[in-house]
Design an enzyme around this catalytic site. Structure first.
Site, PDB file in Angstrom:
ATOM      1  N   LYS A  78       1.976  -3.895   6.707  1.00 45.39           N
ATOM      2  CA  LYS A  78       2.417  -3.867   5.304  1.00 45.39           C
ATOM      3  C   LYS A  78       3.931  -3.680   5.237  1.00 45.39           C
ATOM      4  O   LYS A  78       4.622  -4.321   4.435  1.00 45.39           O
ATOM      5  CB  LYS A  78       1.701  -2.743   4.537  1.00 45.39           C
ATOM      6  CG  LYS A  78       0.216  -2.995   4.313  1.00 45.39           C
ATOM      7  CD  LYS A  78      -0.030  -4.218   3.435  1.00 45.39           C
ATOM      8  CE  LYS A  78      -1.481  -4.628   3.386  1.00 45.39           C
ATOM      9  NZ  LYS A  78      -1.730  -5.934   2.773  1.00 45.39           N
ATOM     10  N   TYR A 111      -2.166  -1.487  11.060  1.00 46.64           N
ATOM     11  CA  TYR A 111      -2.382  -1.999   9.698  1.00 46.64           C
ATOM     12  C   TYR A 111      -1.208  -1.605   8.782  1.00 46.64           C
ATOM     13  O   TYR A 111      -0.621  -2.456   8.108  1.00 46.64           O
ATOM     14  CB  TYR A 111      -3.701  -1.465   9.100  1.00 46.64           C
ATOM     15  CG  TYR A 111      -3.777  -1.681   7.603  1.00 46.64           C
ATOM     16  CD1 TYR A 111      -4.035  -2.940   7.083  1.00 46.64           C
ATOM     17  CD2 TYR A 111      -3.540  -0.631   6.706  1.00 46.64           C
ATOM     18  CE1 TYR A 111      -4.067  -3.151   5.702  1.00 46.64           C
ATOM     19  CE2 TYR A 111      -3.570  -0.831   5.340  1.00 46.64           C
ATOM     20  CZ  TYR A 111      -3.842  -2.095   4.834  1.00 46.64           C
ATOM     21  OH  TYR A 111      -3.851  -2.303   3.482  1.00 46.64           O
ATOM     22  N   SER A 155       0.834  -1.208   0.000  1.00 50.27           N
ATOM     23  CA  SER A 155       0.000   0.000   0.000  1.00 50.27           C
ATOM     24  C   SER A 155       0.861   1.248   0.000  1.00 50.27           C
ATOM     25  O   SER A 155       1.971   1.250   0.556  1.00 50.27           O
ATOM     26  CB  SER A 155      -0.861  -0.043   1.268  1.00 50.27           C
ATOM     27  OG  SER A 155      -1.469   1.197   1.501  1.00 50.27           O
TER      28      SER A 155
END
Ligand code: NAD
Ligand code: WQD
Length: 343
Positions: A157, A153, A126
């Site tokens: 990643k 979150y 992302s």
């Protein structure tokens, strides 16, 4: 033809990617635990491509179950790993769930791949890894510095990317393509698959389409006092079908190219930034539906402006995201009307 394992394949981006893979002649096996998607998505995919993908309802963190999938399908030549939990706010409240799911799934998957000598993985990363880039790094290319994550979150990643690099360093036969998505939006033009947000949508476009459908009285625009031309935040909104096609290109490159690097990273965006207010206006233009909105305070943790420099993906993958924004927004509205039975 080659078989691709798609984890999280009944989810939003995974389902669109499965369609594009099957339309290009790949066989697809989906594994998904249906924690954030519905089994009915398989019917949507079948209605578009004329055939259901293979499907296993399993958790990617379960070694034994995942191992059995690779045994059942010995023709798997590569994996696209979408399966993850993705709600930023929820990750702040339930960090351990996010670390377990997003890290555990990838580690288990890499172990099972090694066991079965499957050497190609495409990973969903992302633009969140870039945080708020400095002015000199806008638009953002792949060399921009990774910044401290703003949420558990986002941190998963970053750690996932490190896990992949370390695994590839130790095993020279492993090839990985890390795709850093900007803001995926829209739905398949058939309106047979699309995004199914749980509860109140956190992302902008699902909130807009639900407001247009009358489910929400108005949209709240989070801040108009940013240092941008109209004061609202700027993002790079990429059509999910264009994004799905990039995965097909990435898979083909991994299977065919001899001169690729062992771990490659690509930014996937349009290269154009749009503000929140511009997106609202474009939606109204594309659909003829007025969106009532009010300006409210800033949302904590929001990035002011970020958009992609997609040159590397354009040149090396031979891919670009060029579907016009009005078409993209019309697809999102068509999908919302389809799921709400609006004529
Ligand atoms: P999604 O929630 O629609 O799809 C993810 C799918 O994975 C769901 O179907 C869910 O049921 C499944 N899943 C989750 N954990 C699993 C597990 N342990 N085992 C098996 N299945 C599991 O999300 P999406 O928007 O399609 O995102 C796909 C990937 O792209 C995710 O990794 C996400 O972090 C990443 N990503 C998404 C965005 C975005 O804005 N949508 C942006 C950047 C990156
Ligand atoms: C876009 C813009 C909001 C809702 C998130 C994740 C990120 C990535 C993509 C996965 C912002 C504004 C929104 C609303 C608003 N996902 N907005 N009113 O913030 O770029 O990123 O999705 O990796 O990790 O954080 O996307 O769609 O939430 O917001 O004004 O009701 O819309 O402030 O400027 P974002 P978004």
């Amino acid at each position: 033809m080659s078989r691709i394992l798609v984890t999280g394949g009944t989810g939003y981006i995974g389902s669109h990617t499965t369609v594009e893979l099957m339309q290009q002649g790949y066989d697809v096996t989906i594994v998904d635990n249906l924690s954030n998607s519905s089994i009915d998505v398989l019917d949507g995919i079948a209605a578009i491509v004329g055939k259901k993908p293979e499907f296993a309802n399993i958790d990617c963190g379960n070694f034994v179950d995942l191992d059995s999938v690779f045994t059942t399908y010995p023709d798997i030549v590569g994996v696209i790993h979408f399966a993850a939990s993705k709600a930023v706010g929820e990750s702040v409240e339930k960090p351990l769930l996010y670390y377990r799911n997003n890290l555990g799934s990838l580690v288990t998957l890499l172990e099972v791949m090694q066991q079965h000598h499957v050497q190609n993985i495409v990973f969903s990363s992302s633009c969140t890894v870039y945080g708020q880039p400095d002015k000199e790094h806008l638009p953002v290319d792949e060399t921009a510095p990774i910044q401290q994550a703003l949420s558990p979150y986002g941190n998963t990643k970053q750690i996932n990317e490190e896990i992949i690099r370390d695994a590839a360093h130790a095993d020279k036969s492993l090839h990985a393509t890390i795709l850093r998505y900007f803001n995926p939006i829209g739905a398949h033009p058939s309106a047979l698959i699309g995004e199914l947000p749980n509860g109140v949508p956190q992302n902008l476009l699902p909130f807009i389409t639900q407001t247009a459908a009358g489910l929400r009285p108005e949209l709240k625009v989070f801040g108009d006092d940013y240092n941008t031309p109209d004061g609202s935040c700027i993002r790079d909104y990429i059509y999910v079908v264009d994004l799905a096609k990039a995965h097909v290109k990435a898979v083909a490159r991994m299977l065919e190219s001899k001169d690729r690097e062992q771990v490659e990273v690509f930014n996937l965006g349009t290269g154009r930034g749009l503000s929140v207010l511009e997106l609202i206006r474009d939606f109204e233009k594309a659909t003829g539906v007025k969106i009532p909105y009010t300006i409210v305070g800033r949302r904590e943790g929001d990035i002011e402006q970020v958009w992609a420099a997609p040159k590397k993906a354009n040149e090396i993958l031979g891919w670009s995201a060029d579907t016009p924004i009005t078409e993209v927004l019309a697809s999102a509205w068509k999908w919302e009307k389809h799921i709400r039975n609006i004529k």
